[in-house]
Write a protein that holds these residues in place. Sequence first.
Motif, PDB file in Angstrom:
ATOM      1  N   THR A 166       0.837  -1.200   0.000  1.00  0.00           N
ATOM      2  CA  THR A 166       0.000   0.000   0.000  1.00  0.00           C
ATOM      3  C   THR A 166       0.871   1.249   0.000  1.00  0.00           C
ATOM      4  O   THR A 166       0.624   2.203  -0.745  1.00  0.00           O
ATOM      5  N   ALA A 167       1.907   1.247   0.827  1.00  0.00           N
ATOM      6  CA  ALA A 167       2.810   2.392   0.888  1.00  0.00           C
ATOM      7  C   ALA A 167       3.605   2.543  -0.408  1.00  0.00           C
ATOM      8  O   ALA A 167       3.748   3.659  -0.930  1.00  0.00           O
ATOM      9  N   LEU A 168       4.099   1.441  -0.928  1.00  0.00           N
ATOM     10  CA  LEU A 168       4.969   1.509  -2.110  1.00  0.00           C
ATOM     11  C   LEU A 168       4.257   2.121  -3.307  1.00  0.00           C
ATOM     12  O   LEU A 168       4.852   2.911  -4.050  1.00  0.00           O
ATOM     13  N   CYS A 169       2.997   1.782  -3.496  1.00  0.00           N
ATOM     14  CA  CYS A 169       2.316   2.240  -4.708  1.00  0.00           C
ATOM     15  C   CYS A 169       2.053   3.741  -4.707  1.00  0.00           C
ATOM     16  O   CYS A 169       1.725   4.310  -5.742  1.00  0.00           O
ATOM     17  N   ALA A 170       2.227   4.397  -3.558  1.00  0.00           N
ATOM     18  CA  ALA A 170       2.022   5.849  -3.493  1.00  0.00           C
ATOM     19  C   ALA A 170       3.316   6.606  -3.210  1.00  0.00           C
ATOM     20  O   ALA A 170       3.289   7.829  -3.055  1.00  0.00           O
ATOM     21  N   ALA A 171       4.453   5.896  -3.158  1.00  0.00           N
ATOM     22  CA  ALA A 171       5.694   6.514  -2.708  1.00  0.00           C
ATOM     23  C   ALA A 171       6.425   7.300  -3.788  1.00  0.00           C
ATOM     24  O   ALA A 171       7.233   8.182  -3.486  1.00  0.00           O
ATOM     25  N   GLY A 172       6.192   6.962  -5.042  1.00  0.00           N
ATOM     26  CA  GLY A 172       6.940   7.612  -6.098  1.00  0.00           C
ATOM     27  C   GLY A 172       8.360   7.107  -6.223  1.00  0.00           C
ATOM     28  O   GLY A 172       9.206   7.763  -6.846  1.00  0.00           O
ATOM     29  N   LEU A 173       8.649   5.953  -5.644  1.00  0.00           N
ATOM     30  CA  LEU A 173       9.950   5.297  -5.782  1.00  0.00           C
ATOM     31  C   LEU A 173       9.807   4.149  -6.776  1.00  0.00           C
ATOM     32  O   LEU A 173       8.692   3.648  -6.999  1.00  0.00           O
ATOM     33  N   PRO A 174      10.903   3.679  -7.378  1.00  0.00           N
ATOM     34  CA  PRO A 174      10.807   2.566  -8.322  1.00  0.00           C
ATOM     35  C   PRO A 174      10.105   1.365  -7.692  1.00  0.00           C
ATOM     36  O   PRO A 174      10.448   0.942  -6.579  1.00  0.00           O
ATOM     37  N   SER A 175       9.108   0.841  -8.376  1.00  0.00           N
ATOM     38  CA  SER A 175       8.300  -0.250  -7.819  1.00  0.00           C
ATOM     39  C   SER A 175       8.360  -1.522  -8.654  1.00  0.00           C
ATOM     40  O   SER A 175       7.705  -2.508  -8.320  1.00  0.00           O
ATOM     41  N   ASP A 176       9.149  -1.503  -9.746  1.00  0.00           N
ATOM     42  CA  ASP A 176       9.237  -2.708 -10.572  1.00  0.00           C
ATOM     43  C   ASP A 176      10.027  -3.798  -9.863  1.00  0.00           C
ATOM     44  O   ASP A 176       9.793  -4.988 -10.084  1.00  0.00           O
ATOM     45  N   ARG A 177      10.952  -3.391  -8.995  1.00  0.00           N
ATOM     46  CA  ARG A 177      11.709  -4.334  -8.173  1.00  0.00           C
ATOM     47  C   ARG A 177      11.846  -3.735  -6.783  1.00  0.00           C
ATOM     48  O   ARG A 177      12.241  -2.579  -6.640  1.00  0.00           O
ATOM     49  N   PHE A 178      11.518  -4.503  -5.757  1.00  0.00           N
ATOM     50  CA  PHE A 178      11.650  -3.998  -4.400  1.00  0.00           C
ATOM     51  C   PHE A 178      11.955  -5.151  -3.457  1.00  0.00           C
ATOM     52  O   PHE A 178      11.707  -6.318  -3.768  1.00  0.00           O
ATOM     53  N   ALA A 179      12.518  -4.814  -2.302  1.00  0.00           N
ATOM     54  CA  ALA A 179      12.873  -5.811  -1.293  1.00  0.00           C
ATOM     55  C   ALA A 179      12.205  -5.430   0.021  1.00  0.00           C
ATOM     56  O   ALA A 179      12.462  -4.350   0.564  1.00  0.00           O
ATOM     57  N   PHE A 180      11.333  -6.298   0.521  1.00  0.00           N
ATOM     58  CA  PHE A 180      10.684  -6.066   1.804  1.00  0.00           C
ATOM     59  C   PHE A 180      11.556  -6.669   2.892  1.00  0.00           C
ATOM     60  O   PHE A 180      11.836  -7.874   2.885  1.00  0.00           O
ATOM     61  N   GLU A 181      11.999  -5.847   3.840  1.00  0.00           N
ATOM     62  CA  GLU A 181      12.934  -6.286   4.873  1.00  0.00           C
ATOM     63  C   GLU A 181      12.302  -6.381   6.259  1.00  0.00           C
ATOM     64  O   GLU A 181      12.994  -6.646   7.233  1.00  0.00           O
ATOM     65  N   GLY A 182      10.998  -6.135   6.364  1.00  0.00           N
ATOM     66  CA  GLY A 182      10.354  -6.237   7.667  1.00  0.00           C
ATOM     67  C   GLY A 182      10.860  -5.159   8.617  1.00  0.00           C
ATOM     68  O   GLY A 182      11.112  -4.025   8.231  1.00  0.00           O
ATOM     69  N   PHE A 183      11.006  -5.510   9.901  1.00  0.00           N
ATOM     70  CA  PHE A 183      11.492  -4.564  10.897  1.00  0.00           C
ATOM     71  C   PHE A 183      13.015  -4.593  10.966  1.00  0.00           C
ATOM     72  O   PHE A 183      13.622  -5.669  10.944  1.00  0.00           O
ATOM     73  N   LEU A 184      13.636  -3.434  11.065  1.00  0.00           N
ATOM     74  CA  LEU A 184      15.062  -3.356  11.333  1.00  0.00           C
ATOM     75  C   LEU A 184      15.324  -3.804  12.772  1.00  0.00           C
ATOM     76  O   LEU A 184      14.436  -3.750  13.624  1.00  0.00           O
ATOM     77  N   PRO A 185      16.560  -4.234  13.078  1.00  0.00           N
ATOM     78  CA  PRO A 185      16.875  -4.655  14.454  1.00  0.00           C
ATOM     79  C   PRO A 185      16.640  -3.529  15.455  1.00  0.00           C
ATOM     80  O   PRO A 185      16.710  -2.337  15.122  1.00  0.00           O
ATOM     81  N   ALA A 186      16.397  -3.914  16.698  1.00  0.00           N
ATOM     82  CA  ALA A 186      16.106  -2.934  17.747  1.00  0.00           C
ATOM     83  C   ALA A 186      17.359  -2.193  18.208  1.00  0.00           C
ATOM     84  O   ALA A 186      17.282  -1.026  18.591  1.00  0.00           O
ATOM     85  N   LYS A 187      18.523  -2.839  18.154  1.00  0.00           N
ATOM     86  CA  LYS A 187      19.756  -2.219  18.645  1.00  0.00           C
ATOM     87  C   LYS A 187      20.472  -1.470  17.530  1.00  0.00           C
ATOM     88  O   LYS A 187      20.512  -1.910  16.383  1.00  0.00           O
TER      89      LYS A 187
END
Length: 279
Positions: free
Chosen positions: A120-141
């Motif tokens: 949902t966020a990607l399709c409105a971001a205006g960033l390249p969307s033909d290839r993307f990597a979903f990384e989930g949450f970054l580490p807490a530390k």
Amino acid sequence: MSSSATLYIVPTPIGNLADITHRALQVLQDVDLIACEDTRHTGKLLSHFGIGTSTMSVHDHNERQRAQSIIHRLQQGQNIALVSDAGTPLISDPGYHLVTQVREAGFTVVPLPGPCAATTALCAAGLPSDRFAFEGFLPAKSKARIDTLTALMEEPRTLIFYESPRRVLDTLAEVIEVMGPERQVVLARELTKSFETIHGGPVAELREWLLEDDNRTRGEMVLMIGPYRAPEDALPAEALRTTELLCQELPLKKAAALAAQIHGVKKNALYKAGLDMGW
């Protein structure tokens, strides 16, 4: 509904309840049991739509154990739906171990399409969307976050993260440190809700924008980082690494010449880079 016992993966709204599909409501009404992260949270959704199906908690701490109970119910011919608190199950939410065990037990798993904050966020971001990597949450530390960002620094795809309001300013400071202040980023918060905001720009500018108003760092967030764009005169990292390794056995001039042949780059550029790095 399937004629045989089935586990349905049912996405639920990430904010606006009107985003739930007719099919999702029908499945939640018809199944024998709904497995959910938090029975109280899902109970509010079910109550809103007048659905009285029984629920069972399945979360990070009990998923492996509950999987056997769910498989036993499937063996008895019951149909079961899996939901998370919001969005699509398994996408940075519980469900992986359950789905794996259900499939290994020979039962059908049927996924329903529906809300997902990342796409949902990607399709409105205006960033390249033909290839993307979903990384989930970054580490807490902090150190682990920096290590992760460093490993992804030259990623040629748009990066998508879920982020906590408590950490977003620290994370953006680390993006600046690792990827530079000009890296393009977009922050989407409170998607589909009353205070939905999607704001982007160079990461240093975005961080300053957040600091201007505490309200801008509240709510559920999706952070997207634009792809790495190498300078036109940049040498490939592989060529530099090869030159460095060859320098352990050869003079820099010879090492640069060999690495240039291997990687198809100019030997003088590799030689100069080696001098600058003290090889």
